[in-house]
Design an enzyme around this catalytic site. Structure first.
Site, short mmCIF file in Angstrom:
data_model
loop_
_atom_site.label_atom_id
_atom_site.label_comp_id
_atom_site.label_asym_id
_atom_site.label_seq_id
_atom_site.Cartn_x
_atom_site.Cartn_y
_atom_site.Cartn_z
N ASP A 36 0.81 -1.24 0.00
CA ASP A 36 0.00 0.00 0.00
C ASP A 36 0.83 1.28 0.00
O ASP A 36 0.37 2.31 -0.48
CB ASP A 36 -1.07 0.01 1.11
CG ASP A 36 -0.52 0.04 2.52
OD1 ASP A 36 0.69 -0.22 2.72
OD2 ASP A 36 -1.31 0.32 3.44
N GLY A 126 -2.80 -7.04 15.18
CA GLY A 126 -2.62 -6.73 13.76
C GLY A 126 -3.94 -6.71 13.00
O GLY A 126 -3.95 -6.81 11.78
N LEU A 127 -5.04 -6.59 13.71
CA LEU A 127 -6.35 -6.51 13.04
C LEU A 127 -6.86 -5.07 13.03
O LEU A 127 -8.06 -4.82 12.89
CB LEU A 127 -7.35 -7.47 13.69
CG LEU A 127 -6.93 -8.95 13.67
CD1 LEU A 127 -7.95 -9.82 14.42
CD2 LEU A 127 -6.73 -9.48 12.26
N SER A 130 -6.26 0.26 15.93
CA SER A 130 -6.03 1.71 15.91
C SER A 130 -6.75 2.38 14.73
O SER A 130 -7.38 3.42 14.91
CB SER A 130 -4.55 2.07 15.94
OG SER A 130 -3.86 1.44 14.90
N ASP A 175 -5.42 0.15 5.97
CA ASP A 175 -6.23 -0.17 7.14
C ASP A 175 -7.41 0.78 7.29
O ASP A 175 -8.56 0.36 7.47
CB ASP A 175 -5.37 -0.12 8.41
CG ASP A 175 -4.19 -1.08 8.33
OD1 ASP A 175 -4.18 -1.93 7.43
OD2 ASP A 175 -3.28 -0.96 9.16
C1 GLA Z 1 0.14 -2.20 8.47
C2 GLA Z 1 -0.05 -0.82 7.88
C3 GLA Z 1 -0.71 -0.89 6.50
C4 GLA Z 1 0.02 -1.88 5.59
C5 GLA Z 1 0.27 -3.20 6.31
C6 GLA Z 1 1.12 -4.15 5.50
O1 GLA Z 1 -1.09 -2.79 8.73
O2 GLA Z 1 -0.86 -0.04 8.72
O3 GLA Z 1 -0.76 0.38 5.92
O4 GLA Z 1 1.23 -1.34 5.13
O5 GLA Z 1 0.88 -3.03 7.56
O6 GLA Z 1 0.47 -4.56 4.36
#
Ligand code: GLA
Length: 389
Positions: A36, A126-127, A130, A175
């Protein structure tokens, strides 16, 4: 949920009369990782797990934030006259960052507000808890203060702006975009170079998406993330000596192969290779899903993991244990790390009749190898953030 939040709201702020209720989801990315911020494609979806908020305008210039998950911080009070980051605010720096970002963009609040939140996204998994909170705050501010001209994409961009410039993580747009724009039973095929997007129905027939939480989060996350970004930027600069491109996402694997000799640093070369091939895998995966070829989709997920493990080097031992275990279970269509990396979760597509075996056998083997439990969630794909009442 409403009763729980509104009771707390009334207890803290006198009454809940006139308070409004909002929801903002978490997200899981199916494929397209670390693309991204390289102008590539991503393919995330919004979860039905997320953050709920009750909020109401105040007559003065105070803002009050309270989290029912992190009660030890009590009510965090901030004045509109000093929107600066304070370590002691802890979690409340996320919603505060959004208030700050609104004012930076010209959407200044004349009055404060009270806000109580509760969420069920596992912390540090990691979901995107934030991003969920940032977009929740954006939706609340737009609604309470009548900033009706702001679109959901604007709210996603403001959320990212606040995370980059107030909370110090140089994240891409994936995200916040997924959280803002999610659609029930669909994933979002987003081109991060243009923000053009398309919804793709997730039709898996006899399979489910399972998230497995490794319950580890290695501390290097933010610095390693920013290092990866820099390495990609350096690789891009090397390629731009001969190629007229704006981002690594502009390259097909063929053009990359023909010009990769321009990148002399071996680490930068690996990072760029991942970014280019992962973008292509994401495009191919969406095509496979649309044509009903789930097997191909799963193979691309597996390749994505190998690339993130070996070339991008954002996996870790615990995550590799989970993915290796998954790959050895018949009925697992594909499995990979998801999100920023260095811990967090894996995402797997698992045939319905293998789900019990998946959870039982991975649960047991992971506990034996790593020494603590993993957690499993069956994914329900939900809508993006909104006012729900
Ligand atoms: C985190 C970042 C996203 C993206 C992912 C990896 O979640 O917030 O912007 O870069 O890592 O794909």
């Amino acid at each position: 949920m409403k009763t729980k939040l509104f009771d707390k709201f009334a207890e803290l702020f006198g009454s809940s009369e006139g308070a409004r209720l909002y929801f903002s989801p978490g997200r899981v990315n199916l494929i397209g990782e670390h693309t991204d911020y390289n102008g590539g494609h991503v393919f995330p979806c919004a979860l039905t797990l997320g953050t709920y908020g009750a909020a109401r305008r105040r007559d003065d210039r105070l803002i009050h934030f309270y989290s029912m998950n992190l009660t030890s911080f009590g009510v965090v009070e901030v004045s509109l006259d000093d929107l600066s980051y304070q370590k002691s605010y802890n979690w409340a720096n996320y919603p505060l960052g959004v208030v700050w970002a609104f004012s930076e963009k010209g959407y200044t609040l004349e009055n404060g507000f009270d806000m109580v939140i509760w969420g069920n996204i596992p912390n540090g998994s990691g979901l995107s808890s934030s991003a969920s909170l940032e977009v929740l705050t954006g939706v609340i501010l737009r609604d309470l203060f009548g900033f009706d001209s702001l679109s959901m994409t604007d709210l996603a961009l403001i959320g990212q702006y606040s995370e980059n410039n107030f909370n110090g993580c140089n994240c891409g747009i994936m995200d916040q975009f997924a959280v803002a724009m999610g659609k029930k039973d669909n994933a979002i095929f987003l081109d991060t170079s243009t923000l053009n997007y398309e919804y793709a129905p997730i039709v898996l027939e006899d399979a489910k998406i399972i998230i497995t939480n490794s319950k580890v989060k290695h501390s290097l996350v933010d610095s390693a993330y920013n290092d990866r970004r820099q390495e990609c930027a350096d690789a891009l600069a090397a390629l731009q000596k001969e190629l007229d491109i704006k981002a690594l996402g502009d390259l097909t694997p063929e053009v990359f192969e023909a010009h990769k000799g321009l990148i002399t640093d071996p680490i930068q070369l690996k990072r760029a290779k991942h970014a280019v091939y992962e973008n292509q895998r994401t495009i191919d995966a969406v095509a496979a899903l649309k044509s009903g070829d789930i097997v191909k989709f799963g193979q691309l997920m597996n390749q994505s993991h190998i690339s993130l493990r070996d070339d991008y080097e954002v996996s870790c031992e615990e995550i590799d244990v989970l993915v290796d275990l998954a790959w050895n279970i018949p009925g697992v269509v594909g499995s990979r790390i998801t999100g920023g990396g260095f811990g967090g979760c894996t995402v797997s597509i698992v045939k319905n009749d293998a789900v019990d075996l998946f959870i039982e056998s991975i649960g047991k083997a992971y506990q034996e190898k790593v020494g603590h439990e993993a957690e499993f969630y069956t994914v329900d794909v939900g809508d993006g953030a909104s006012r729900i009442e």
